[in-house]
Design a protein around this motif. Structure first.
Motif, PDB file in Angstrom:
ATOM      1  N   LYS A 187      74.448 -41.237 -21.107  1.00  0.00           N
ATOM      2  CA  LYS A 187      73.830 -41.323 -22.432  1.00  0.00           C
ATOM      3  C   LYS A 187      74.664 -40.598 -23.479  1.00  0.00           C
ATOM      4  CE  LYS A 187      69.959 -43.605 -21.706  1.00  0.00           C
ATOM      5  NZ  LYS A 187      69.662 -44.901 -22.393  1.00  0.00           N
ATOM      6  N   LEU A 188      75.186 -39.437 -23.116  1.00  0.00           N
ATOM      7  CA  LEU A 188      76.010 -38.679 -24.058  1.00  0.00           C
ATOM      8  C   LEU A 188      77.309 -39.424 -24.362  1.00  0.00           C
ATOM      9  CD1 LEU A 188      75.586 -35.056 -22.645  1.00  0.00           C
ATOM     10  CD2 LEU A 188      74.485 -36.040 -24.665  1.00  0.00           C
TER      11      LEU A 188
ATOM     12  N   GLU B 292      77.773 -42.599 -24.329  1.00  0.00           N
ATOM     13  CA  GLU B 292      77.446 -43.727 -25.209  1.00  0.00           C
ATOM     14  C   GLU B 292      77.375 -43.292 -26.670  1.00  0.00           C
ATOM     15  OE1 GLU B 292      73.783 -45.249 -23.696  1.00  0.00           O
ATOM     16  OE2 GLU B 292      74.744 -46.388 -22.069  1.00  0.00           O
ATOM     17  N   ARG B 293      77.115 -42.026 -26.902  1.00  0.00           N
ATOM     18  CA  ARG B 293      77.011 -41.501 -28.264  1.00  0.00           C
ATOM     19  C   ARG B 293      78.306 -40.851 -28.731  1.00  0.00           C
ATOM     20  NH1 ARG B 293      70.763 -39.391 -28.446  1.00  0.00           N
ATOM     21  NH2 ARG B 293      71.454 -38.497 -30.414  1.00  0.00           N
TER      22      ARG B 293
ATOM     23  N   ILE C 263      67.772 -35.283 -23.235  1.00  0.00           N
ATOM     24  CA  ILE C 263      68.394 -35.731 -24.485  1.00  0.00           C
ATOM     25  C   ILE C 263      67.587 -35.252 -25.691  1.00  0.00           C
ATOM     26  CG2 ILE C 263      69.012 -37.740 -25.880  1.00  0.00           C
ATOM     27  CD1 ILE C 263      70.911 -37.240 -23.534  1.00  0.00           C
TER      28      ILE C 263
ATOM     29  N   HIS D 198      81.765 -32.589 -32.242  1.00  0.00           N
ATOM     30  CA  HIS D 198      80.502 -32.110 -31.673  1.00  0.00           C
ATOM     31  C   HIS D 198      80.728 -30.737 -31.058  1.00  0.00           C
ATOM     32  CE1 HIS D 198      81.920 -32.948 -27.562  1.00  0.00           C
ATOM     33  NE2 HIS D 198      82.285 -34.147 -27.984  1.00  0.00           N
TER      34      HIS D 198
ATOM     35  N   ILE E 183      73.205 -32.103 -30.176  1.00  0.00           N
ATOM     36  CA  ILE E 183      73.638 -33.458 -30.535  1.00  0.00           C
ATOM     37  C   ILE E 183      72.757 -33.923 -31.684  1.00  0.00           C
ATOM     38  CG2 ILE E 183      74.510 -34.011 -28.245  1.00  0.00           C
ATOM     39  CD1 ILE E 183      71.978 -35.592 -27.708  1.00  0.00           C
TER      40      ILE E 183
ATOM     41  N   GLU F 172      68.782 -32.832 -28.815  1.00  0.00           N
ATOM     42  CA  GLU F 172      68.615 -33.225 -30.220  1.00  0.00           C
ATOM     43  C   GLU F 172      67.814 -32.172 -30.976  1.00  0.00           C
ATOM     44  OE1 GLU F 172      68.595 -38.101 -29.681  1.00  0.00           O
ATOM     45  OE2 GLU F 172      66.697 -36.997 -29.735  1.00  0.00           O
TER      46      GLU F 172
END
Length: 204
Positions: free
Chosen positions: A53-54, A56-57, A193, A28, A202, A197
């Protein structure tokens, strides 16, 4: 005050592994999410949840939080305009290193002055500095007052407090504005988020 003498006879040593190599390894890109706003606006809370959240990805992250940094790297600094400027200068240099390391870096600092935030932006390449204005009215921040700082500032126990007897210069052209006095934490996180995106930082 005696001016500190700059170091002489120093040479920059290049690594054989560069930023793009580290990004490929991490799978990334890297950038700085610079959360700025009044004390009590929700910068740290928002940064923590966005990082979760990041993570988790599968995205490598690190948070540089204003209070935490003042426990170590910047523990020698106070809150005068000069110390505030030095606080942000040091953090700018640290964020530059983290971006070079290929890490998505989140910072939560009041960072009240436009000039200092601009100086950090200029340390980085295009699109690597994402200024996120955590917008919250002074009235709402005072009602929250999670650390009791506004009350102390109003009572004269704290000097140079942003929003009371020190200015806050709101970003003129931030990449993103999150109105935390209007949105829930969940919706605030979602807004950040979705921005990442949409702009390709991301992937879905």
């Amino acid at each position: 005050m005696t001016e500190k003498k700059k170091a002489d006879n120093i040479t920059w040593h290049e690594s054989k592994v560069n930023k793009n190599d580290r990004r490929k390894l991490n799978k990334h890109t890297s950038a700085v999410l610079w959360f700025t706003g009044l004390s009590g606006s929700g910068k740290s809370t928002l940064a923590v949840e966005v990082e979760r959240k990041l993570n988790e990805r599968g995205i490598h992250t690190y948070i540089l939080d204003g209070d935490n940094i003042r426990h170590g790297l910047n523990k020698d600094l106070g809150f005068s305009p000069e110390d505030r400027s030095e606080n942000i200068r040091r953090i700018g240099e640290v964020t530059k290193l983290f971006v070079d390391a290929g890490i998505m870096t989140l910072t939560a600092f009041i960072s009240p002055y436009h000039e200092e935030r601009q100086q950090v932006r200029e340390l980085l390449n295009d699109l690597e500095f994402i200024e996120i204005y955590v917008k919250c009215s002074l009235e709402a921040a005072e009602i929250r007052d999670p650390k009791g700082l506004y009350k102390k500032a109003r009572n004269g126990e704290i000097k140079n407090f942003t929003g009371i007897d020190a200015p806050y210069e709101a970003p003129k052209h931030p990449e993103l504005i999150v109105e935390t006095d209007q949105l829930s934490l969940e919706d605030s996180v979602k807004q950040v988020i979705e921005f990442l995106e949409r702009k390709g930082y991301i992937y879905l």
